[in-house]
Design a protein around this motif. Structure first.
Motif, short mmCIF file in Angstrom:
data_model
loop_
_atom_site.label_atom_id
_atom_site.label_comp_id
_atom_site.label_asym_id
_atom_site.label_seq_id
_atom_site.Cartn_x
_atom_site.Cartn_y
_atom_site.Cartn_z
N LEU A 137 -6.03 3.60 -0.80
CA LEU A 137 -6.40 2.26 -1.25
C LEU A 137 -5.57 1.87 -2.48
CD1 LEU A 137 -8.33 -0.10 -0.74
CD2 LEU A 137 -9.94 0.99 -2.30
N ALA A 138 -5.44 2.80 -3.43
CA ALA A 138 -4.62 2.53 -4.61
C ALA A 138 -3.16 2.30 -4.24
CB ALA A 138 -4.74 3.68 -5.61
N ALA A 139 -2.66 3.07 -3.27
CA ALA A 139 -1.27 2.89 -2.84
C ALA A 139 -1.06 1.53 -2.20
CB ALA A 139 -0.89 4.01 -1.87
N PHE A 140 -2.06 1.05 -1.43
CA PHE A 140 -1.97 -0.29 -0.87
C PHE A 140 -1.79 -1.32 -1.98
CE2 PHE A 140 -4.19 0.88 3.24
CZ PHE A 140 -3.14 0.49 4.04
N LEU A 141 -2.55 -1.17 -3.06
CA LEU A 141 -2.52 -2.15 -4.14
C LEU A 141 -1.25 -2.04 -4.99
CD1 LEU A 141 -6.24 -1.86 -5.30
CD2 LEU A 141 -5.23 -3.66 -3.90
N LEU A 142 -0.73 -0.83 -5.15
CA LEU A 142 0.41 -0.63 -6.03
C LEU A 142 1.76 -0.73 -5.32
CD1 LEU A 142 -0.92 2.37 -8.17
CD2 LEU A 142 -0.84 -0.05 -8.80
N ALA A 143 1.77 -0.66 -4.00
CA ALA A 143 3.05 -0.69 -3.27
C ALA A 143 3.87 -1.94 -3.57
CB ALA A 143 2.79 -0.54 -1.77
N GLU A 170 11.58 -1.37 -7.76
CA GLU A 170 12.76 -0.81 -7.10
C GLU A 170 13.88 -1.84 -7.00
OE1 GLU A 170 10.73 2.61 -4.24
OE2 GLU A 170 11.29 0.66 -3.40
N HIS A 171 13.51 -3.12 -6.85
CA HIS A 171 14.52 -4.17 -6.80
C HIS A 171 15.26 -4.30 -8.13
CE1 HIS A 171 12.26 -6.27 -3.27
NE2 HIS A 171 13.00 -5.25 -2.88
N LEU A 172 14.63 -3.80 -9.21
CA LEU A 172 15.27 -3.80 -10.54
C LEU A 172 16.12 -2.56 -10.76
CD1 LEU A 172 12.24 -5.11 -12.67
CD2 LEU A 172 14.17 -6.42 -11.75
N SER A 220 9.89 4.01 -10.52
CA SER A 220 9.06 2.87 -10.12
C SER A 220 7.64 3.30 -9.77
CB SER A 220 9.70 2.17 -8.92
OG SER A 220 10.98 1.69 -9.23
N SER A 221 7.51 4.40 -9.03
CA SER A 221 6.18 4.89 -8.65
C SER A 221 5.40 5.34 -9.88
CB SER A 221 6.31 6.05 -7.66
OG SER A 221 6.99 5.65 -6.49
N PHE A 222 6.08 6.05 -10.78
CA PHE A 222 5.40 6.54 -11.98
C PHE A 222 4.93 5.37 -12.85
CE2 PHE A 222 5.45 8.00 -16.41
CZ PHE A 222 4.55 9.06 -16.32
N THR A 270 -1.94 9.46 -5.00
CA THR A 270 -1.33 8.12 -5.06
C THR A 270 0.16 8.22 -5.34
OG1 THR A 270 -3.41 7.20 -5.89
CG2 THR A 270 -1.43 5.89 -6.19
N ILE A 271 0.53 9.07 -6.29
CA ILE A 271 1.95 9.25 -6.60
C ILE A 271 2.71 9.77 -5.38
CG2 ILE A 271 3.58 10.55 -8.01
CD1 ILE A 271 1.52 10.49 -10.27
N LEU A 272 2.14 10.77 -4.71
CA LEU A 272 2.82 11.33 -3.53
C LEU A 272 2.94 10.30 -2.41
CD1 LEU A 272 1.16 14.87 -3.40
CD2 LEU A 272 3.47 14.28 -4.17
N LEU A 273 1.91 9.49 -2.20
CA LEU A 273 1.98 8.47 -1.16
C LEU A 273 3.04 7.43 -1.48
CD1 LEU A 273 -1.82 7.95 -0.43
CD2 LEU A 273 -0.13 8.95 1.11
N LEU A 274 3.15 7.03 -2.74
CA LEU A 274 4.15 6.03 -3.12
C LEU A 274 5.56 6.60 -3.05
CD1 LEU A 274 2.35 4.37 -6.17
CD2 LEU A 274 2.70 3.38 -3.90
#
Length: 560
Positions: free
Chosen positions: A37-43, A50-52, A59-61, A167-171
């Motif tokens: 759920l957190a990964a959905f919100l933070l993706a 990442e575009h930056l 970016s994930s951290f 969450t970090i691993l999923l991102l």
């Protein structure tokens, strides 16, 4: 999608096995579900970073630090407000006692006497001697004392750390996890699985975003209203109201109960309590009846009964966390049901999309002899698709369903009569504008056999000015005499399945034998009229075959 007899036991066994795994492995699956759920919100934030050109790891951290810092900040504010309230509670003790005494003093009649009787029984049943004081064991050493003190914090802190790590691993491994899920479901379903994951992600993200908007529309005005009413720590209650509304059903009542109880405790009168409750009810009614229908729509894709069942099921499995995750998890289950045929029954049971085609829904109302619902459905369909769309895509296909069941012997005579009468009433009441100029040749519409054919012909006759509809109750010889008498230049045979082609071919041969130069158009009210059927009708003498209203009108406007 209906389950076959063979698939029902396997589907039930699969559901039971899945429920058992979800329950037994909840210590691992709960942090994983929260992390997803957190990964959905933070993706989206990770993709923007990442575009930056910050890189996947950075970016994930950064996204995780920002996201969980916000959660921690909200928790810190709530904790500070709660401690501030706890410090003031002793000041309200006497006021609470006074109100309780006033309420007790008003108890009269049978209820008050019953309460006193129960209290006396409790006093008599109490032991004469005072209960012994519980004996507390002193930890043997400092390490044991520390372990006893830190014990209650180990599980929630461990769960929080697990959620952050997951969450970090999923991102970091979004593509890899997606590929593994594709491999698990099957390499032959790459496109289907990818589309399912895309839709699940879109639905969950849209649902959470809309719920946040709705919750803020509740929390901010609620907090401001509490501030003007004079409730201490109004910001805390507004914040808690926003957060608690994420918990389906139960959260909103807890959000209202806490400040109401506080108003009861700190104020001498009852007006402040009434103001708190009134504010809550007004806001909730506005959100439920105005904001939520406009903002939510079908964002979750779940039926109301599915949301209730999901809340009960996931709460039973995982407790309060399950209640929080009920809607997002069920959205994913429903999406799987849409794209995986073996799980299609889940989408049928839980999804919001209609599981029946419009004509089948209309026929179901007729089969249930529910005239009001049938008429209401027809009127709603006409508003959305127009009267011609109503006739062509609802009424006529429903007549085909009625005829199919009638020929199978599955339709009771009284139900058949009710269905035909209701359709005739709808045709009489719904205004239909003529969509074509009058044909030059006289058009006579002849039912191929029975009343269903006549009703379909009625639809066509109302679209063609000057067209004459013959009765299905007339004998074949009477029909031929009527055609000769009226001087019909073009005949339209209205034929409803399932035996439409056979009846139309038989009637065409009789007409051609009596009137060789007569132009004949067959309105074969089915989309399944293939070339073989059309060739068969042409061999019988049919000049044109139409399967829809607009096509039939076009053929009949042509001069003979």
């Amino acid at each position: 999608m209906a389950l076959t007899t063979a698939s029902k036991p396997s589907a039930l066994a699969g559901l039971l096995a899945a429920a058992a795994i979800l329950y037994l492995a909840r210590e691992v699956l709960i942090p994983l579900a929260l992390a997803i759920l957190a990964a959905f919100l933070l993706a989206p934030l990770v993709r923007q970073l990442e575009h930056l050109r910050l890189g996947r790891i950075a970016s994930s951290f950064i996204a995780v630090v920002i996201g969980f810092s916000l959660i921690g900040g909200v928790g810190w504010v709530a904790a500070r407000q709660a401690l501030s309230l706890a410090e003031k509670l002793p000041e309200y003790r006497e006021n609470i006692r006074a109100k309780i005494r006033s309420v007790r003093g008003q108890q009269e009649g049978a209820i008050g006497k019953a309460a006193e009787a129960i209290k006396e029984l409790e006093n008599e049943a109490a032991p004469e001697s005072a209960a012994p004081m519980p004996v507390t064991e002193t930890p043997p050493n400092a390490f044991a004392a520390f372990a006893e003190w830190i014990g209650p914090f180990v599980h929630p802190v461990g769960t929080a750390l697990a959620v952050i790590v997951f969450t970090i691993l999923l991102l970091l491994n979004r593509e890899s996890m997606r590929e593994r899920l594709v491999g698990l479901i099957g390499p032959r379903r790459i496109n289907v699985t990818t589309e399912a994951m895309r839709e699940a992600s879109s639905r969950v993200s849209r649902y959470l975003y809309m719920q946040l908007v709705v919750n803020l529309l509740f929390g901010i005005p609620f907090g401001l209203a509490l501030y003007f009413i004079g409730i201490p720590n109004a910001m805390l209650w507004g914040l808690l109201g926003t957060l608690l509304r994420f918990v389906p059903y139960a959260g909103v009542w807890v959000a209202a109960a806490l400040p109401t109880a506080l108003a009861f405790a700190i104020f001498d009168g009852w007006s402040e309590v009434a103001w708190v409750l009134g504010t809550f009810l007004v806001l909730e009614l506005l959100l439920v009846n105005v904001a939520e229908p406009l903002l939510y729509g079908r964002s979750a894709g779940l039926s109301p009964i599915a949301i209730i069942l999901a809340a009960l099921f996931w709460t039973w499995l995982w407790g309060p966390v399950g209640l929080l995750l009920a809607t997002p998890l069920t959205v994913c289950v429903v999406v799987m049901g849409r794209y995986i045929p073996e799980l299609g029954y889940l989408n049928v049971l839980l999804g919001v999309e209609p599981v029946l085609e419009p004509e089948a829904r209309f026929y179901q109302r007729l089969s249930a002899r529910d005239q009001d619902e049938a008429v209401a459905l027809a009127e709603e369909f006409a508003k959305e698709h127009g009267t011609v769309g109503l006739l062509d895509t609802l009424i006529i296909p429903a007549l085909g369903l009625i005829e199919t069941d009638r020929h199978r012997g599955g339709l009771a005579p009284e139900t058949e009569r009710f269905a035909f009468d209701t359709i005739r009433q709808i045709l009489d009441e719904i205004p239909v504008e003529e969509v074509a100029a009058a044909p030059r040749a006289r058009v006579c519409i002849v039912p191929a056999r029975d009343e269903a054919d006549e009703l379909a012909g009625t639809v066509l006759a109302r679209l063609l000015p000057g067209a004459q509809l013959l009765s299905a109750e007339s004998l074949a010889g009477e029909t031929l005499e009527q055609i000769d008498k009226d001087g019909c230049g073009t005949i339209c045979i209205s034929a409803v399945p399932p035996h439409a082609a056979s009846h139309a071919a038989y009637l065409t041969r009789r007409l051609k034998k009596r009137f060789p130069k007569l132009r004949i158009v067959v309105a074969l009210w089915t989309s399944e009229a293939g070339e073989r059927i059309k060739s068969r009708l042409s061999a019988a003498g049919v000049d044109e075959v139409a399967t829809h209203l607009d096509e039939a009108v076009s053929h009949l406007r042509q001069t003979s």
